[in-house]
Scaffold this active site. Structure first.
Site, PDB file in Angstrom:
ATOM      1  N   GLU B  50       0.812  -1.222   0.000  1.00 45.89           N
ATOM      2  CA  GLU B  50       0.000   0.000   0.000  1.00 45.89           C
ATOM      3  C   GLU B  50       0.843   1.267   0.000  1.00 45.89           C
ATOM      4  O   GLU B  50       0.392   2.311  -0.491  1.00 45.89           O
ATOM      5  CB  GLU B  50      -0.966   0.007   1.189  1.00 45.89           C
ATOM      6  N   PHE B 112     -10.993  -7.642  14.442  1.00 44.08           N
ATOM      7  CA  PHE B 112      -9.944  -8.078  13.523  1.00 44.08           C
ATOM      8  C   PHE B 112      -9.660  -6.986  12.484  1.00 44.08           C
ATOM      9  O   PHE B 112     -10.574  -6.445  11.873  1.00 44.08           O
ATOM     10  CB  PHE B 112     -10.359  -9.376  12.811  1.00 44.08           C
ATOM     11  N   GLN B 113      -8.394  -6.665  12.309  1.00 39.64           N
ATOM     12  CA  GLN B 113      -7.929  -5.623  11.386  1.00 39.64           C
ATOM     13  C   GLN B 113      -8.584  -4.270  11.628  1.00 39.64           C
ATOM     14  O   GLN B 113      -8.860  -3.523  10.694  1.00 39.64           O
ATOM     15  CB  GLN B 113      -8.119  -6.071   9.927  1.00 39.64           C
ATOM     16  N   LYS B 162     -17.202  -1.344   6.591  1.00 39.40           N
ATOM     17  CA  LYS B 162     -17.617  -2.365   5.632  1.00 39.40           C
ATOM     18  C   LYS B 162     -19.134  -2.430   5.479  1.00 39.40           C
ATOM     19  O   LYS B 162     -19.648  -2.548   4.372  1.00 39.40           O
ATOM     20  CB  LYS B 162     -17.077  -3.724   6.084  1.00 39.40           C
ATOM     21  N   MET B 468      24.258   9.222   1.379  1.00 36.40           N
ATOM     22  CA  MET B 468      24.117  10.513   2.042  1.00 36.40           C
ATOM     23  C   MET B 468      24.504  10.416   3.513  1.00 36.40           C
ATOM     24  O   MET B 468      25.172  11.288   4.066  1.00 36.40           O
ATOM     25  CB  MET B 468      22.682  11.029   1.905  1.00 36.40           C
TER      26      MET B 468
HETATM   27  C1  LIG Z   1      12.465   5.812   5.098  1.00 39.32           C
HETATM   28  C2  LIG Z   1      13.754   6.463   5.403  1.00 39.32           C
HETATM   29  N1  LIG Z   1      14.647   5.857   6.225  1.00 39.32           N
HETATM   30  C3  LIG Z   1      15.838   6.441   6.477  1.00 39.32           C
HETATM   31  C4  LIG Z   1      16.163   7.646   5.922  1.00 39.32           C
HETATM   32  C5  LIG Z   1      17.506   8.316   6.226  1.00 39.32           C
HETATM   33  N2  LIG Z   1      18.327   8.390   5.004  1.00 39.32           N
HETATM   34  C6  LIG Z   1      18.375   9.508   4.256  1.00 39.32           C
HETATM   35  S1  LIG Z   1      19.306   9.334   2.869  1.00 39.32           S
HETATM   36  C7  LIG Z   1      19.673   7.747   3.276  1.00 39.32           C
HETATM   37  C8  LIG Z   1      20.554   6.942   2.368  1.00 39.32           C
HETATM   38  C9  LIG Z   1      19.872   6.551   1.127  1.00 39.32           C
HETATM   39  O1  LIG Z   1      20.685   5.603   0.470  1.00 39.32           O
HETATM   40  P1  LIG Z   1      20.578   5.377  -1.075  1.00 39.32           P
HETATM   41  O2  LIG Z   1      19.181   5.132  -1.471  1.00 39.32           O
HETATM   42  O3  LIG Z   1      21.560   4.354  -1.480  1.00 39.32           O
HETATM   43  O4  LIG Z   1      20.949   6.824  -1.658  1.00 39.32           O
HETATM   44  P2  LIG Z   1      22.400   7.520  -1.790  1.00 39.32           P
HETATM   45  O5  LIG Z   1      22.468   8.554  -0.718  1.00 39.32           O
HETATM   46  O6  LIG Z   1      23.435   6.478  -1.647  1.00 39.32           O
HETATM   47  O7  LIG Z   1      22.378   8.133  -3.157  1.00 39.32           O
HETATM   48  C10 LIG Z   1      19.080   7.373   4.486  1.00 39.32           C
HETATM   49  C11 LIG Z   1      19.245   6.067   5.134  1.00 39.32           C
HETATM   50  C12 LIG Z   1      15.188   8.250   5.090  1.00 39.32           C
HETATM   51  N3  LIG Z   1      15.386   9.446   4.516  1.00 39.32           N
HETATM   52  N4  LIG Z   1      14.019   7.634   4.822  1.00 39.32           N
END
Ligand SMILES: Cc1ncc(C[n+]2csc(CCOP(=O)(O)OP(=O)(O)O)c2C)c(N)n1
Ligand SMILES: [Mg+2]
Lengths: 92, 569
Positions: B50, B112-113, B162, B468
């Site tokens: 979802e 449920f749910q 529902k 990042m």
């Molecule tokens: C759902 C979620 N979990 C954690 C983060 C923290 N976070 C921000 S950027 C990042 C790294 C993303 O890695 P990748 O998709 O490989 O992108 P890159 O920076 O390597 O281009 C994380 C863990 C986030 N923004 N969103």
């Protein structure tokens, strides 16, 4: 913290009060007192409710900003900041 | 009694112009799926999660400018929509989420749910409904669509028990209303025009509101008439053509030096449809210290929220810009201002170094993608370094061509958003520029795309890491790389095989000489989704950068190079 007294008119819909209270908690607003009642005191079901609330705001946050944020809630019909009136009433 | 609540739901959705729903059935929403089978006006795209449905609705909405719709069952189906609802709330994306709920009689009994999705989503929805009378369904659907799209757009939830869906009812066509737009305040407009006319260092600080309101043309007219420089935030990329001589690029944490300098040195910010987000302002007390502020936004609560406006104008960006065009007669002499900004533009263009170890430069991949796919394509992004490179190195020329998760920063946004965008814009090429981390959060929707004939293209910028986060560890944690290695360079997983298993074409590219050929090969594929695993160096960093919490004057063009800070001495 600064204290403000707000008066709201809201639609008597399920969830309307919850939305207002959640706004207070997510924006870090302290609620000192809160009272809710029908806007039209006589007669049965009232379509509008009146909410009077005294809130405490953190430094740097303004009542005007809170009033505008409350005004965004669909079920809120009006918001008035009565802090000043109340101060007058109390002779302060 | 000619129909059921469910029948009324489908009919109402048809009547408000819904053409596609992204969703997944389940117990509580099941009655709605029965009449849906007979609808010839509404396509249902069966997602694999979802969250994918929610982001797809966001992608659809941003590619088309219409309301996106997602649907889920009660309980876990509904809670899986929480992230996209939060995302849509932050980025003001008009979507309607329809959730099944347990029957009225058992609400509140931990049935449920059962999940109280209305309460769960209170702080992240513009409004929500739980319908208790099937006769109300058409009105509620029409209101939900109108609310999602009007004023400051945002997500609206409609929760349907529902037994309400199953109950007999009579269909009353909903009244469709055209939302009124705020009347512009003439005094503020005149004051704004006066400031614009007299400032020596003005800048247009443009946000996503300009795209939401369809004001790109009006912005261009006013900018050209005045010759005032323009900066476009992450959410506004494409609101003003990147090729335009007045455009200084993106401001903010990873903005260009001239865009950040324009804000910092300005004597007037003309802020339009933007909210002074911390990623743009850096430390607020140090932000644009010499500037007066004209702030126009449809949401009164944004004006003076983070930065006090000298002139606040509540209004639709398109109306405001058109009205300003009519009253602004001229500007002061901007030659000196442009001389300064032009100098910065020449000295600090966006640029990158190739990794010394011979690995592929991620920025180059994005640059080539932009050149070969062009400005008519739609680009989506995940969150991380690749997102910033997508914002910096793709050249955007039109609104709606860059769709990303700005306010929430939701990893996993790119693939499902691309699926939604492609569904709404079947004739455009849609490229998801994704990270190797992000891709692993939502790539299940590629099975949806393959099964439904939604031929998106995915460029995985595979740097082997949560890049990042790793960059921050390099800069602020002494290079102690705690839990940022993904093993994706060791093929955990093998993205080409994964693509193949999901019913897509999988390609891999590891060297500079293969980049163009691989992109062109991917562009040839029209009958299936394509995934390209661009294996790039792990040490590339996003520059320029304003470190979190510092002032914009400390912007580093590259590590240790602080052009604005040094110019003060
Ligand atoms: C759902 C979620 N979990 C954690 C983060 C923290 N976070 C921000 S950027 C990042 C790294 C993303 O890695 P990748 O998709 O490989 O992108 P890159 O920076 O390597 O281009 C994380 C863990 C986030 N923004 N969103
Ligand atoms: Mg990565």
């Amino acid at each position: 913290m600064t204290r403000h007294s707000l008066s709201l008119l809201l639609r008597n819909e399920p969830g309307a009060l919850a939305r207002i209270v959640v706004l207070f908690s997510s924006r870090g607003v302290d609620v000192e007192s809160l009272s809710l009642g029908p806007a039209e005191p006589h007669g049965g079901h009232s379509a509008l409710s009146r909410l009077d609330v005294v809130v405490g705001l953190q430094p740097g946050r303004t009542a005007a900003q809170l009033v505008k944020q409350l005004g965004r809630i669909v079920d809120v019909k009006s918001v008035v900041d009565r802090t000043h009136d109340e101060a007058l009433e109390l002779g302060a | 009694m000619d129909t059921t609540g469910a029948g009324a739901l489908v009919k109402a959705l048809e009547d408000v112009g819904c053409e596609v729903i992204f969703g997944m059935p389940g117990g509580a929403i099941l009655p709605a799926y029965d009449p849906l089978l007979d609808s010839v006006k509404i396509r249902h795209v069966l997602v694999r999660h979802e969250q994918g449905a929610g982001h797809a609705a966001q992608g659809y909405a941003q590619a088309t400018g219409r309301v996106g719709v997602c649907m889920a069952t009660s309980g876990p189906g509904a809670t899986n929509l929480v992230t996209p609802l939060a995302d849509a709330y932050m980025d003001s994306v008009p979507i309607v989420a329809i959730t099944g709920q347990v029957s009225r009689g058992v609400i509140g009994t931990d049935a449920f749910q059962e999940a109280d999705i209305r309460s769960i989503t209170l702080p992240i929805t513009k409004h929500s409904y739980q319908v208790h009378d099937p006769a109300d369904i058409p009105r509620v659907i029409a209101e939900a669509f109108a609310l999602a799209a009007s004023g400051r757009p945002g997500p609206v939830l409609v929760d349907l028990p529902k037994d309400v869906l199953a109950a007999a009812t009579t269909y009353t066509p909903p009244k469709l209303t055209t939302p009124s737009r705020p009347v512009l305040p003439p005094v503020q407009l005149r004051n704004a025009a006066q400031l614009i006319g007299s400032s020596k260092r003005p800048v247009f600080y443009v946000g996503g509101g300009v795209i939401r309101s369809g004001a790109a043309q009006e912005l261009r007219e006013l900018a050209e008439r005045t010759g005032i420089p323009v900066v476009t935030t992450l959410m506004a990329r494409g609101a003003f053509p990147d090729s335009h001589r007045l455009h200084l690029g993106m401001p903010g944490m990873h903005g260009t030096v001239p865009a950040v300098a324009a804000l910092q040195r300005a004597d007037l910010l003309i802020a339009v449809g933007t909210r002074f987000d911390d990623r743009v302002t850096g430390s607020l007390p140090d932000f644009a210290p010499h500037a007066a502020v004209v702030h126009a936004d449809i949401d009164p609560a944004e004006i003076s929220k983070n930065r006090k406006a000298d002139v606040g104008i509540v209004g639709d960006c398109r109306d405001v810009l058109a009205a300003l065009s009519a009253v602004v007669t001229g500007t002061a002499d901007l030659t000196e201002w442009w001389h300064y900004l032009g100098g910065l533009r020449a000295t600090y263009p966006l640029g990158y170094d190739w990794p010394p170890d011979g690995a592929l430069a991620p920025q180059y991949v994005v640059e080539r993608l932009s050149t070969l796919a062009g400005p008519e394509a739609i680009y989506t992004a995940g969150v991380g370094q690749h997102q910033m490179w997508a914002a910096q190195y793709v050249k955007y020329e039109r609104p709606g061509s860059f769709i990303n998760s700005g306010g929430a920063g939701t990893m996993g946004f790119a693939v499902p958003a691309a699926m939604g965008a492609q569904t709404g814009a079947p004739d455009r090429t849609v490229w998801a520029i994704d990270g190797d981390g992000c891709f692993q959060m939502t790539n299940q929707e590629l099975a949806t795309c393959a099964a439904e004939g939604i031929p998106i293209k995915v460029a995985i910028i595979n740097n082997g890491n949560l890049g990042m986060v790793r960059q921050w560890q390099t800069l602020f944690y002494d290079g102690r790389y705690s839990n940022t290695g993904l093993g994706t360079h060791q093929r955990h997983p093998d993205f080409v095989k994964l693509a193949d298993a999901l019913g897509c074409v999988g390609l891999r590219c590891t060297t500079q000489s293969e980049v163009d050929g691989t992109i062109l090969e991917a562009m040839e594929v029209r009958d299936r989704p394509v995934v390209v695993d661009f294996v790039v160096g792990q040490d590339a960093q996003v520059w320029p950068m304003v470190a979190a919490g510092t002032g914009n004057d400390e912007i580093m063009a590259a590590r240790g190079i602080r052009p604005l800070f040094d110019e003060e001495e």
